[in-house]
Design an enzyme around this catalytic site. Structure first.
Site, PDB file in Angstrom:
ATOM      1  N   ASP A 306     -96.323  -3.969  30.409  1.00  0.00           N
ATOM      2  CA  ASP A 306     -96.827  -5.305  30.691  1.00  0.00           C
ATOM      3  C   ASP A 306     -95.685  -6.102  31.340  1.00  0.00           C
ATOM      4  O   ASP A 306     -94.560  -5.621  31.445  1.00  0.00           O
ATOM      5  CB  ASP A 306     -97.322  -5.966  29.387  1.00  0.00           C
ATOM      6  CG  ASP A 306     -98.425  -6.985  29.645  1.00  0.00           C
ATOM      7  OD1 ASP A 306     -98.438  -7.600  30.728  1.00  0.00           O
ATOM      8  OD2 ASP A 306     -99.278  -7.170  28.758  1.00  0.00           O
ATOM      9  N   GLU A 512    -103.568 -15.884  27.015  1.00  0.00           N
ATOM     10  CA  GLU A 512    -102.531 -15.283  26.181  1.00  0.00           C
ATOM     11  C   GLU A 512    -102.078 -16.224  25.059  1.00  0.00           C
ATOM     12  O   GLU A 512    -102.889 -16.891  24.421  1.00  0.00           O
ATOM     13  CB  GLU A 512    -101.380 -14.782  27.067  1.00  0.00           C
ATOM     14  CG  GLU A 512    -101.885 -13.716  28.056  1.00  0.00           C
ATOM     15  CD  GLU A 512    -100.784 -12.984  28.792  1.00  0.00           C
ATOM     16  OE1 GLU A 512     -99.862 -12.464  28.145  1.00  0.00           O
ATOM     17  OE2 GLU A 512    -100.858 -12.908  30.030  1.00  0.00           O
TER      18      GLU A 512
END
Length: 626
Positions: A306, A512
Site C-alpha cells: 500500500d 481511510e
C-alpha cells in the site's frame, strides 16, 4: 561480375547475421510466456531489476526519472491528476510521455500505470461514479457487479491507464472503520460472490489457464488488484491500519476466502494491508505472503504494498527504513509503492542485496512476477495508449448501469406504521412537496470519499452527475411544486401545507483513517432536520452513508426510512424507486446496530440484538401509473 556477386553475397550474409543478432526472444509475442520472461531476466542488471520493483507517484516523476532509474511502475494517488478537470486525452498524453521514458531504456521494458478506480474511474472528471461497495453488497447481484467491472475497465482504459487498485475484498466486521463502505458486507459469502468484479475488470479466464496465473484479456480490460491482504476489516474497534486479533481459523474462515476466489479468477495483483494480524504487520508477514499466498494458493501475479506501506512496518513510520525494506522484501513483497522517496528505496534495496541480506533469488522471484503480469497484459505489444476508447468515459450506457445499481442498492427499512399504511411509493401528483436535508442537492456528498479527491468533496461542480433533488424534480408530475429547504424550521414546514416531505441527510465524505468514528452519529444539522420535518408532515428519510449510523432515536418519527449508502453520480436511481417506477429490492449487507455500545456485532453473534438485522429489507412493487 564475379566480384560484384561476392560483395552482394557478403552483404546478404551480414544482413542475415544482423537479423539473427537482433532477434530478441522477449520481444516476440509468439514465444511462450516463460521463455520471454527468462530471456529478459538474463539480460537485466540488478539496477534494472530493482527499478521494476519500484512504483512512484506521477507528481514526482518525469520521462528522465523513469529512464535513469528504470522505474517499473507509476501511480496516481487519490486526487493526483494531470490537471483539474483533465480530459481523457490529457491523461493519455501524460501517461504516454512517461511510457516513452520507459521505452527509451536499454531494454525498453514498459512501465505499468496504476490508479484507485474503486467505484468507477473515481479520480477522473466526467467519469461514471458507481455506488460504493457497501451499496453493491445490498444488491446481492454479482452479475451486476461484473458489468460494473467491465464498464469501469473501459473508462479506465479510456484514459490510457491499464491497472486498477480494485476490488477491495475486506470483510468489514465493525462499522466504526473508516473504510467500511469499501467492503461489500460483514458476511464473507457476499464478499466472495462480489469477486465477480475481477472477471469484469480483467476478462473471463480461458479454460485451461493454470490456477493462480494472472490474466488480462486485452486492450479494453485492466489488471485488477485484490486488497488488502489480509484481515483489514477486522481491526480492534474498527481502527484503520490497526491490529486484527483473531485466531488462524477465524482469519481463514472470515477474511481469507475471497482471496481464494480472486486467485481462481486470475487476479493479477494482490495488495498487502497496513493492518497487523495478532501484532505482526501484514507487510512483513512472510508466513502469509510467501507461505500461504504464493506457495499454498499458488498465486503467480505480483504482491504490491500500500502507499508507503513498508514505512509503516516501524513505529513511528520510516524510523528504520533499511529494516523495513529487508522485512517487506523478504516477506514476499514484489512491488513497492514508494511513492516519493524512490532513491532512498532503490539505494537501500541494492545495498541489502549486495550484502546478501536479501537473496538474489528473492529479487528474481519479484521481477519474474511483475514481468509476467506485463507480458500477460500485452504491455510489450501495446505500450502506448491511443484515443480510440475516449468516448466510453462517462458514457450514457455506463450511467444507465450505475442508475440500475443505485436502484438495486436501496434498502427500505421502514414503510408506514403497518403494512396497511405504507408511504412508499410516493405519488408523483401532489400539490406541493418538501425536499430537505444537507444531502439532497450535493453531488459530492452522495459520491462520498475516493471521488475526484482522496477524501471526497462537497458541491455540485466536482464532476457530472444528477443530484437527488434534480432527480425528484425530473420524476414528479409537471404540476407538482417542489420546494427545497436545506434545514427548515418547524413553522416553515407546518405553514406550507406540504403533501409530504423527502429528507436526505447523512455522513460527510471521508476516506481511510479520517472516516474512523467511535460515535457513528449523523452530523448536524441532520438530526434536527429529521425532527423538524417529520414532526410536522408525513416524511420519508433517505440516509446517505457509508455504513449504519445511529438512527434509533429518530425512527419512530419517520413514516418511511431508506438506506441509500453512497450512491455515486446517478441520483436518478433514488427517485426511480421512491416514486415507484421500480420496486425496492435491496437487503442489508450489514447489521444495523441500535447503539454503538453493541459494537462489534455481526450476524451469528450470541448477543445479536440489532435495530435492523443483516439481510433485512422491505420490498415494494413498481406502480403501473407512470
Amino acid at each position: 561480375m564475379g566480384r560484384t556477386n561476392c560483395v552482394l553475397l557478403m552483404g546478404l550474409l551480414l544482413l542475415c547475421c544482423l537479423a539473427e543478432a537482433e532477434y530478441i526472444k522477449y520481444k516476440d509475442p509468439k514465444q511462450p510466456l516463460n521463455v520471454r520472461i527468462r530471456d529478459l531476466m538474463k539480460r537485466m542488471t540488478l539496477e534494472e531489476k530493482i527499478g521494476q520493483m519500484t512504483q512512484i507517484e506521477r507528481a514526482i516523476s518525469s520521462p528522465d526519472v523513469i529512464k535513469n532509474y528504470f522505474i517499473g511502475s507509476l501511480l496516481s494517488g487519490g486526487g493526483s491528476v494531470p490537471a483539474k478537470k483533465a480530459s481523457a486525452k490529457d491523461w493519455i498524453e501524460m501517461i504516454n510521455s512517461f511510457q516513452k521514458g520507459a521505452l527509451s531504456t536499454r531494454l525498453g521494458i514498459p512501465m505499468i500505470y496504476g490508479i484507485d478506480a474503486v467505484h468507477g474511474h473515481n479520480n477522473v472528471y466526467n467519469a461514471t461514479i458507481f455506488p460504493h461497495n457497501v451499496g453493491l453488497g445490498a444488491t446481492r447481484d454479482p452479475g451486476l457487479v461484473k458489468k460494473i467491472g467491465a464498464a469501469t475497465a473501459l473508462e479506465v482504459r479510456a484514459t490510457g491507464v491499464p491497472y486498477a487498485f480494485a476490488p477491495c475484498i475486506a470483510v468489514c466486521r465493525d462499522p466504526r472503520w473508516g473504510r467500511c463502505y469499501e467492503s461489500y458486507s460483514e458476511d464473507p459469502k457476499i464478499v466472495r460472490a462480489m469477486t465477480e468484479l475481477i472477471p469484469g475488470l480483467q476478462g473471463e479466464i480461458p479454460a485451461g489457464l493454470r490456477k493462480g496465473y494472472p490474466y488480462v484479456s486485452g486492450k479494453t480490460k485492466v489488471a485488477a488488484c485484490a486488497k488488502h491482504f489480509v484481515g483489514d476489516g477486522g481491526t480492534t474497534k474498527g481502527i484503520n491500519e490497526n491490529n486484527t486479533v483473531i485466531d488462524r481459523h477465524g482469519l481463514f474462515s472470515i477474511h481469507m476466502p475471497a482471496y481464494y476466489d480472486s486467485i481462481m479468477k486470475g487476479v493479477s495483483t494482490v495488495m498487502a494491508s497496513y493492518s497487523s494480524w495478532n501484532g505482526v504487520k501484514m507487510h512483513a508477514n512472510r508466513d502469509l505472503i510467501t507461505g500461504f499466498l504464493k506457495h499454498t494458493l499458488r498465486f503467480r501475479g505480483f504482491v504490491i504494498t500500500d502507499w508507503e506501506g513498508i514505512d509503516r512496518i516501524t513505529s513511528p513510520p520510516h524510523a528504520n527504513y533499511t529494516y523495513s525494506i529487508e522485512m517487506a522484501i523478504n516477506a514476499g513483497i514484489d512491488m513497492v509503492m514508494v511513492p516519493t522517496n524512490y532513491t532512498e528505496f532503490i539505494d537501500g534495496l541494492a545495498s541489502l542485496v549486495k550484502k546478501n541480506v536479501i537473496p538474489m533469488s528473492r529479487i528474481d522471484d519479484a521481477v519474474k512476477r511483475i514481468l509476467r503480469v506485463k507480458f500477460v497484459m500485452g504491455l510489450f505489444e501495446n505500450p502506448l495508449a491511443d484515443d480510440s476508447l475516449v468516448n466510453h468515459l462517462g458514457s450514457q450506457e455506463h450511467r444507465e448501469l450505475a442508475q440500475e445499481a443505485v436502484r438495486k442498492s436501496l434498502v427500505l427499512l421502514k414503510n408506514g406504521e403497518s403494512a396497511d399504511q405504507p408511504l412508499l411509493p410516493l405519488p408523483k401528483k401532489a400539490s406541493k412537496i418538501l425536499v430537505a436535508g444537507t444531502h439532497a442537492d450535493n453531488l459530492g456528498y452522495q459520491c462520498g470519499g475516493w471521488t475526484i479527491e482522496w477524501q471526497g468533496l462537497s458541491g455540485n461542480d466536482i464532476t457530472s452527475g444528477t443530484t437527488i433533488l434534480t432527480a425528484i424534480k425530473n420524476t414528479v408530475d409537471q404540476q407538482t411544486e417542489v420546494v427545497f429547504a436545506e434545514n427548515p424550521d418547524v413553522n416553515f414546514v407546518k405553514s406550507n401545507n406540504f403533501s409530504y416531505a423527502i429528507v436526505v441527510v447523512g455522513e460527510h465524505p471521508y476516506a481511510e483513517t479520517k472516516g474512523d468514528s467511535l460515535n457513528l452519529t449523523i452530523p448536524d444539522p441532520g438530526p434536527s432536520t429529521i425532527t423538524n420535518v417529520c414532526r410536522a408532515v408525513k416524511c420519508v428519510v433517505v440516509i446517505i452513508s457509508g455504513r449504519p449510523v445511529v438512527l434509533e432515536p429518530y425512527v419512530s418519527l419517520m413514516d418511511a426510512l431508506v438506506a441509500a449508502w453512497l450512491p455515486g453520480s446517478e441520483g436518478q436511481g433514488v427517485a426511480d424507486v421512491l416514486f415507484g417506477d421500480y420496486g425496492f429490492t435491496g437487503k442489508l449487507p450489514r447489521t444495523w446496530f441500535r447503539t454503538v455500545d453493541q459494537l462489534p456485532m455481526n450476524v451469528g453473534d450470541k448477543h445479536y440484538d440489532p435495530l435492523f438485522p443483516f439481510g433485512f429489507g422491505l420490498t415494494t412493487k413498481p406502480t403501473m401509473a407512470k
